[in-house]
Design a protein around this motif. Structure first.
Motif, PDB file in Angstrom:
ATOM      1  N   UNK A 129      -0.472  -4.432   2.391  1.00 31.06           N
ATOM      2  CA  UNK A 129       0.134  -3.104   2.390  1.00 31.06           C
ATOM      3  C   UNK A 129      -0.009  -2.522   0.988  1.00 31.06           C
ATOM      4  N   UNK A 130      -0.499  -1.305   0.900  1.00 29.08           N
ATOM      5  CA  UNK A 130      -0.611  -0.617  -0.382  1.00 29.08           C
ATOM      6  C   UNK A 130       0.536   0.368  -0.529  1.00 29.08           C
ATOM      7  N   UNK A 131       1.068   0.458  -1.738  1.00 33.26           N
ATOM      8  CA  UNK A 131       2.154   1.388  -2.027  1.00 33.26           C
ATOM      9  C   UNK A 131       1.638   2.464  -2.979  1.00 33.26           C
ATOM     10  N   UNK A 132       2.053   3.699  -2.741  1.00 35.40           N
ATOM     11  CA  UNK A 132       1.634   4.822  -3.563  1.00 35.40           C
ATOM     12  C   UNK A 132       2.865   5.509  -4.135  1.00 35.40           C
ATOM     13  N   UNK A 133       2.874   5.686  -5.434  1.00 31.31           N
ATOM     14  CA  UNK A 133       3.907   6.465  -6.106  1.00 31.31           C
ATOM     15  C   UNK A 133       3.281   7.778  -6.531  1.00 31.31           C
ATOM     16  N   UNK A 134       3.824   8.882  -6.075  1.00 35.80           N
ATOM     17  CA  UNK A 134       3.238  10.202  -6.340  1.00 35.80           C
ATOM     18  C   UNK A 134       4.301  11.100  -6.962  1.00 35.80           C
TER      19      UNK A 134
ATOM     20  N   UNK B 199       7.423   8.969 -13.590  1.00 37.93           N
ATOM     21  CA  UNK B 199       8.016   9.254 -12.273  1.00 37.93           C
ATOM     22  C   UNK B 199       7.223   8.583 -11.151  1.00 37.93           C
ATOM     23  N   UNK B 200       5.905   8.516 -11.276  1.00 33.59           N
ATOM     24  CA  UNK B 200       5.094   7.836 -10.273  1.00 33.59           C
ATOM     25  C   UNK B 200       5.416   6.341 -10.276  1.00 33.59           C
ATOM     26  N   UNK B 201       5.591   5.760 -11.460  1.00 33.65           N
ATOM     27  CA  UNK B 201       5.973   4.350 -11.556  1.00 33.65           C
ATOM     28  C   UNK B 201       7.379   4.126 -10.989  1.00 33.65           C
ATOM     29  N   UNK B 202       8.266   5.075 -11.243  1.00 39.48           N
ATOM     30  CA  UNK B 202       9.628   5.009 -10.706  1.00 39.48           C
ATOM     31  C   UNK B 202       9.594   4.994  -9.174  1.00 39.48           C
ATOM     32  N   UNK B 203       8.697   5.772  -8.599  1.00 29.88           N
ATOM     33  CA  UNK B 203       8.556   5.798  -7.138  1.00 29.88           C
ATOM     34  C   UNK B 203       8.106   4.433  -6.618  1.00 29.88           C
ATOM     35  N   UNK B 204       7.181   3.777  -7.314  1.00 24.63           N
ATOM     36  CA  UNK B 204       6.734   2.447  -6.908  1.00 24.63           C
ATOM     37  C   UNK B 204       7.875   1.434  -6.991  1.00 24.63           C
ATOM     38  N   UNK B 205       8.677   1.550  -8.016  1.00 28.66           N
ATOM     39  CA  UNK B 205       9.838   0.658  -8.151  1.00 28.66           C
ATOM     40  C   UNK B 205      10.824   0.864  -7.006  1.00 28.66           C
ATOM     41  N   UNK B 206      11.014   2.120  -6.609  1.00 23.11           N
ATOM     42  CA  UNK B 206      11.922   2.426  -5.503  1.00 23.11           C
ATOM     43  C   UNK B 206      11.398   1.829  -4.195  1.00 23.11           C
TER      44      UNK B 206
END
Length: 50
Positions: free
Chosen positions: A29-34, A4-11
């Motif tokens: 820019x850093x992206x965080x999937x939580x 799900x965290x990886x899915x958030x990064x993909x989104x």
């Protein structure tokens, strides 16, 4: 939760949520999937493409 965290990064990448920051001149820019499940969480971070 990892998936799900990886899915958030993909989104983030797919919907280009970082575009406004890049338009303002930010180059790094850093992206965080939580992902959360009760009191547990998974956090994944990577540089946003762009």
């Amino acid at each position: 939760m990892t998936a799900k965290a990886e899915e958030a990064l993909c989104q983030i990448a797919k919907r280009q949520y970082d575009a406004a920051l890049r338009n303002d001149g930010y180059k790094h820019v850093s992206c965080y999937g939580i992902a959360f499940c009760g009191k547990e969480c998974a956090v994944h971070c990577r540089a946003c493409p762009g």
